[in-house]
Structures are given as structure tokens and as C-alpha cells.
Write an enzyme that holds these catalytic residues in place. Sequence first.
Site, PDB file in Angstrom:
ATOM      1  N   SER A 182       0.802  -1.225   0.000  1.00 27.86           N
ATOM      2  CA  SER A 182       0.000   0.000   0.000  1.00 27.86           C
ATOM      3  C   SER A 182       0.832   1.271   0.000  1.00 27.86           C
ATOM      4  CB  SER A 182      -0.947   0.002   1.198  1.00 27.86           C
ATOM      5  OG  SER A 182      -0.220  -0.062   2.407  1.00 27.86           O
ATOM      6  N   HIS A 210      -4.976  -3.009  -3.102  1.00 30.60           N
ATOM      7  CA  HIS A 210      -4.524  -2.052  -4.127  1.00 30.60           C
ATOM      8  C   HIS A 210      -4.244  -2.722  -5.469  1.00 30.60           C
ATOM      9  CE1 HIS A 210      -4.296   1.209  -1.225  1.00 30.60           C
ATOM     10  NE2 HIS A 210      -3.906   0.262  -0.375  1.00 30.60           N
ATOM     11  N   LYS A 240     -11.419   0.669  -2.845  1.00 29.64           N
ATOM     12  CA  LYS A 240     -10.362   1.422  -3.521  1.00 29.64           C
ATOM     13  C   LYS A 240     -10.727   1.521  -5.003  1.00 29.64           C
ATOM     14  CE  LYS A 240      -7.473   0.343   0.351  1.00 29.64           C
ATOM     15  NZ  LYS A 240      -8.093   1.248   1.294  1.00 29.64           N
TER      16      LYS A 240
HETATM   17  C1  PLP Z   1      -3.385  -3.161   1.954  1.00 31.09           C
HETATM   18  C2  PLP Z   1      -4.649  -2.732   2.620  1.00 31.09           C
HETATM   19  N1  PLP Z   1      -5.423  -3.666   3.199  1.00 31.09           N
HETATM   20  C3  PLP Z   1      -6.566  -3.345   3.814  1.00 31.09           C
HETATM   21  C4  PLP Z   1      -6.984  -2.050   3.900  1.00 31.09           C
HETATM   22  C5  PLP Z   1      -8.237  -1.735   4.637  1.00 31.09           C
HETATM   23  O1  PLP Z   1      -9.297  -1.708   3.740  1.00 31.09           O
HETATM   24  P1  PLP Z   1     -10.590  -0.845   4.070  1.00 31.09           P
HETATM   25  O2  PLP Z   1     -10.236   0.569   3.789  1.00 31.09           O
HETATM   26  O3  PLP Z   1     -11.617  -1.397   3.132  1.00 31.09           O
HETATM   27  O4  PLP Z   1     -10.916  -1.083   5.495  1.00 31.09           O
HETATM   28  C6  PLP Z   1      -6.233  -1.046   3.312  1.00 31.09           C
HETATM   29  C7  PLP Z   1      -6.703   0.350   3.395  1.00 31.09           C
HETATM   30  O5  PLP Z   1      -6.052   1.269   3.650  1.00 31.09           O
HETATM   31  C8  PLP Z   1      -5.033  -1.387   2.661  1.00 31.09           C
HETATM   32  O6  PLP Z   1      -4.250  -0.456   2.122  1.00 31.09           O
END
Ligand code: PLP
Length: 393
Positions: A182, A210, A240
Amino acid sequence: MRSLDEFATAKLGELEHGSLRRALVDTTRVTGIWTLRNGRRLLSFCCNDYLNLTHHPAVKEAAIEALRIYGVGAGASRFVTGNHPLFAALEARLARLKETEAATIFGSGYLANLGIIPALVGADDVVLIDELAHACLWAGARLSRAAVVPYRHADVGHVEALLAELRRRHRRALIATDGVFSMDGDIAPLHALAALAQHHDAWLMSDDAHGLGVVGGGRGSNFVQAAKAEVPLQMGTLSKALGAYGGYICASAAVVDLIRNRARSLIYSTALPPAIVAAASAAIDVIEREPEYAALPVKKAKAFARSAGLPEPASPIVPVVLGEAEAALAASRLLEEQGFLVTAIRPPTVPAQTARLRLTFTAQHPDDEIERLAALVRSRVLSQSAVSATPAQ
Ligand SMILES: Cc1ncc(COP(=O)(O)O)c(C=O)c1O
């Protein structure tokens, strides 16, 4: 209560001192890319709405129609009020897209990871986790009460050594990694991890928050190479590239059934609003119908990196690592003066001394603005920086 307020004030003072205090800034997103902040229009390069589907007419229309028919909230957990047909339809579509037998959706990506990992491993088990994995993979791993052992970022040799040392001491082993990282934008070595997992009877889980929609023809990071990587636990988000909200796991029918029976963040939490579920399904329509559109964010990120003199990225995320938090804040302010919204990313979101600008590219970013941003980053940000940008692998 006095001691409570004193505690909070002292903690905030510490954060302030390290330039690590966060504040919410009133900002209105008016399109998929433009925002209004302090009375100014800013072009946002920090949003995960990679395909600008938050504002796509068909996606909005799907949400509006579902809202009119089904109301706002889901009312309770799906196990209580019943499984809305929209949910089953979205799960079937996700499973098809990711080539698994089944899928189930969660209230968010964060909730998904909190639920999935403890549903699969526990006190006698081990979780090997990439040191740069997202906070919610770490949170799920810790919540499981398994031994949590970090491995060096994307270092397959380290995973192999840890498995050779630890595997036989534990009943079950899970390897947890972001698919697309991320904060760095690089893609995990999923083929090599899958081979190791197979060899050591460990379960590989990727968090493709992502990757979905933007790499691997829209199907995510395990589809980037000609032969897909075998990842039995494919987790991701609807929030996203899909422009909606929620999380999901795609896996075999038996694993999904078990997760539905054991994941506390699924069972004991109200289901997603039906309108959001309808929007996510409409977003998948766009991704499946328009693969060239889905390829644009990565193309634009590559064009930016070329112009800025940065390594070629593998995803729409381009990190510009600046070191100290104050350096990242100053760079963010400079870009804001020039009309760009690029929020500084500071520890603990990223490791100490690696505060950065995290630039994200979307399908609708105008090419001339990308060029202007690249010129600014090259001439005003990188030229000031003692730390060079990290290579996006
Ligand atoms: C790699 C990753 N996993 C999980 C999440 C969490 O997802 P959500 O925003 O749907 O709670 C994020 C969000 O920032 C993320 O970047």
C-alpha cells in the site's frame, strides 16, 4: 475526567513534538480527482479511487436505485436478517473474477483481516508476515494468538529459512502479505511464496486492496504474470479501485463456509448497506467491460515516474521517500501551494525515517497535470531530499 484529559494532552504533545500529530482537514471531493480545500480547488494525487468509480454515473445510479428499493442500512448481520440477493450476486461475481469457488464480503477490508486470520489460525500456529504488510493484516495476525513472525520485505529466502526453522514446531502456518504494497506500490513475489507455501504446507494469504481493478487485467496481483499465482486466500477491498466500500475473501467453498461460521467481524457486525453492494457490482461491470480503462492508472503512474526520474512502478502507487516527517510535510505543503493534494505519509504508517509522499494515479488524471507534477517533484522535492526515492520493484 482530569487524569484522562492529562493523559490525552501529554500523548498529543509527544506526537506534536515528532511532527506526527494528525489532523482532519475539511475537504470536499467534487469529482473523482478534484477536491475543494480551504476555498481552493486541488487536484488530488493521494486517493485510492484509482478508476474514479466513486463518481461514475453507472456506479452512482446502481447505488441510488438500490437505496430507493432497499433503504439505507442492512438492519443487522446477514445471519440475522437474512442474506440479501444483492450480496450473493456480488460474492458470485468476485469469485468468478478471482477464479475461486466462493467469496464472502465483510463490512470493510480492515474487518475482513480481523476476521479471516483468527478464523484460520490460533495459539498453536504461526503467521509469517511481510514486515511492510498493511496494519490490518498485522492486527488480524495478532488477534489470532498465533506466533507472529515478520520476514524482511518481499524476501523469499527469509521466508524459506523461517519455514525451515519454524514450520515443524507449529500445527498450521499462514504466510500473509499485501499483493500490491500500500505504501510502496511494489508487488509481492507471489509465485515464489506460493511454491514455498506448497512445499511446507503453509497457507498463503494476499491482501490485494490495491491490486483489484488495476493490475493483472483488473483481476489483481496474482494475475500479473501469464500464469496466475496460486493463492488460496485472496483478500481485498471494495473501497479502492471499486469506488465503493467493504472487504472480501475469495477462496474455496469449504474455506469460505468456515470463515462465514467463524469470523467474528462478519458474524457480529451489521452487513454492508445494500446500495454499496449494488455499487460494487456495477464497478465490477466497468472493470470487466473496459480493460483499457482499467489499465490507465498504471500507465499514468509510469509516465509520471519517467518524467520525474523515478524507478518504474508496478502499480498506480509511486512513493517518494523523504526521510523525516517534517520533510514530507514540507513537500506536501509545497505541492499544495501549486494546486496538488498529496498528503504526507508518516510513521507509524511507514517505518521510521521513511516518511514520504505517496502519489497515486487514477484513470482520469490529465496528462498535462501529471507532467507539471513530475516537473515539480523533480525540481523542487527530489532536489531538496537527502534520501532518494525507493525503487518500486
Ligand atoms: C493493503 C490494505 N489492506 C486493507 C486495507 C483496509 O481496507 P478498508 O479501507 O476497506 O478497510 C487497506 C486500506 O487502507 C489497505 O491499504
